[in-house]
Design an enzyme around this catalytic site. Structure first.
Site, mmCIF file in Angstrom:
data_model
loop_
_atom_site.group_PDB
_atom_site.id
_atom_site.type_symbol
_atom_site.label_atom_id
_atom_site.label_comp_id
_atom_site.label_asym_id
_atom_site.label_seq_id
_atom_site.Cartn_x
_atom_site.Cartn_y
_atom_site.Cartn_z
ATOM 1 N N GLU A 69 3.216 -9.443 -6.740
ATOM 2 C CA GLU A 69 1.951 -9.781 -6.470
ATOM 3 C C GLU A 69 1.559 -10.698 -7.843
ATOM 4 O OE1 GLU A 69 0.087 -6.554 -4.754
ATOM 5 O OE2 GLU A 69 1.393 -6.850 -2.911
ATOM 6 N N LYS A 111 -3.726 -1.199 -5.731
ATOM 7 C CA LYS A 111 -4.033 -2.774 -5.778
ATOM 8 C C LYS A 111 -5.597 -3.058 -5.643
ATOM 9 C CE LYS A 111 0.326 -3.106 -3.299
ATOM 10 N NZ LYS A 111 1.280 -4.381 -2.347
ATOM 11 N N HIS A 169 4.421 -6.598 -11.202
ATOM 12 C CA HIS A 169 4.523 -6.473 -9.726
ATOM 13 C C HIS A 169 4.871 -7.837 -9.061
ATOM 14 C CE1 HIS A 169 3.254 -5.809 -5.636
ATOM 15 N NE2 HIS A 169 3.175 -4.394 -6.041
ATOM 16 N N SER A 211 6.638 -0.703 2.074
ATOM 17 C CA SER A 211 6.403 0.082 3.285
ATOM 18 C C SER A 211 6.975 1.585 3.246
ATOM 19 C CB SER A 211 7.060 -0.760 4.442
ATOM 20 O OG SER A 211 6.330 -2.099 4.421
ATOM 21 N N ASN A 228 0.054 2.750 -5.906
ATOM 22 C CA ASN A 228 -0.528 1.481 -6.301
ATOM 23 C C ASN A 228 -1.866 0.995 -5.346
ATOM 24 O OD1 ASN A 228 -1.098 -1.039 -7.206
ATOM 25 N ND2 ASN A 228 0.736 -2.274 -6.473
ATOM 26 N N GLU A 265 11.207 -3.233 -5.627
ATOM 27 C CA GLU A 265 10.393 -3.625 -4.447
ATOM 28 C C GLU A 265 10.678 -4.851 -3.608
ATOM 29 O OE1 GLU A 265 6.416 -1.249 -4.708
ATOM 30 O OE2 GLU A 265 6.063 -3.474 -5.941
ATOM 31 N N GLY A 298 4.029 -4.140 2.598
ATOM 32 C CA GLY A 298 3.055 -4.708 3.463
ATOM 33 C C GLY A 298 3.151 -4.849 4.665
HETATM 34 P P1 13P Z 1 3.159 -1.056 0.817
HETATM 35 O O1 13P Z 1 3.578 0.192 0.484
HETATM 36 O O2 13P Z 1 1.821 -1.510 1.016
HETATM 37 O O3 13P Z 1 4.193 -2.031 1.420
HETATM 38 O O4 13P Z 1 3.027 -1.698 -0.803
HETATM 39 C C1 13P Z 1 4.064 -1.610 -1.833
HETATM 40 C C2 13P Z 1 3.854 -2.133 -3.184
HETATM 41 O O5 13P Z 1 3.575 -3.430 -3.514
HETATM 42 C C3 13P Z 1 3.636 -1.104 -4.365
HETATM 43 O O6 13P Z 1 3.503 -1.543 -5.279
#
Ligand code: 13P
Length: 248
Positions: free
Chosen positions: A98, A12, A96, A210, A10, A166, A172
């Site tokens: 976010e 983002k 997601h 992560s 992803n 997740e 992150g």
């Molecule tokens: P990270 O791997 O940067 O922690 O992000 C995970 C994520 O949100 C993937 O959709």
């Protein structure tokens, strides 16, 4: 039941065209056809077409990061599932954390988006996960179970959707749940999803939050973990390919 692993990146809201094309080209040349895992990249919508062009003829699939719940119409700035499919994508991430946080997406919204994805011929990757406060309160399994019951559309089957777990606090941050906690949550998700879908032996469950080359082997070895949804580490070809190799 052997489920083929899916390693999904992803991206983002990262990458302009030149960097995105360079990353796609590096994945195309570095990912061996016949590998043990399926590889997928989900660039921003602006890059789906050029990335799909770079990846055409190779085994790396392309997906979107979100879609609208309607087929078309007066929704300025939104993108329909069929438009994503039209650019060569096979998957789309929905729900997601976010998007749930930044855009107030409810389980009901996520369910409608996943249904739209299925109707357009895309595989939705439906994301669920608890916040740190919910985990600390001992509510993680309840929260995630409710998200699954609320976000998986009626039209879904165990082999037409993917679910990604997740934990919000692991995204992150460099922090992950313990291996035992990941194993327990994935077993719980398979049980709940099995009830919703009428079976979940074929359902692919991804862990996200992560994931790095250094922890991927241990996480991907878990029985109910069928792949990973990778954020930061998917932006470097070397790291993403190392995670894909860990799924062997
Ligand atoms: P990270 O791997 O940067 O922690 O992000 C995970 C994520 O949100 C993937 O959709």
């Amino acid at each position: 039941m052997t489920r083929r692993a899916l390693i999904a990146g992803n991206w983002k809201m990262n990458m302009l065209r030149a960097d995105g094309e360079a990353l796609a080209a590096a994945l195309a040349s570095g990912f061996a056809a016949g590998a043990a895992a399926d590889l997928l990249v989900c660039p921003p919508a602006t890059l789906i077409a050029p990335v799909a062009t770079k990846l055409s003829g190779c085994a790396v699939a392309v997906g979107g990061q979100d879609c609208h719940m309607n087929e078309s119409g007066a929704h300025t700035g939104d993108i329909a599932a069929a438009m994503i499919k039209d650019l060569g994508a096979g998957y789309v991430i929905v729900g997601h954390s976010e998007r749930r946080a930044d855009h107030g997406e409810s389980d009901e919204t996520v369910k409608a988006k996943a249904a739209a994805a299925l109707a357009a011929g895309l595989t939705p990757i439906i994301c669920v996960g608890e916040t740190e406060a919910q985990r600390d309160a001992g509510e993680a399994e309840t929260v995630v179970g409710n998200q699954i019951r609320g976000s998986v559309p009626e039209a879904a089957a165990e082999d037409t959707i993917v679910i990604a777990y997740e934990p919000v606090w692991a995204i992150g941050t460099g922090r992950t749940p313990t291996i035992d906690d990941i194993a327990a949550m994935h077993a719980h998700i398979r049980q709940v999803a099995g009830g919703v879908l009428g079976g979940a032996d074929k359902l692919r469950l991804l862990y996200g939050g992560s994931v790095k080359p250094g922890n991927a082997v241990e996480i991907l070895a878990l029985e109910d973990v069928d792949g990973a949804l990778v954020g930061g580490a998917s932006l470097k070809a070397e790291d993403f390919l190392a995670i894909a190799a860990a799924a062997a």
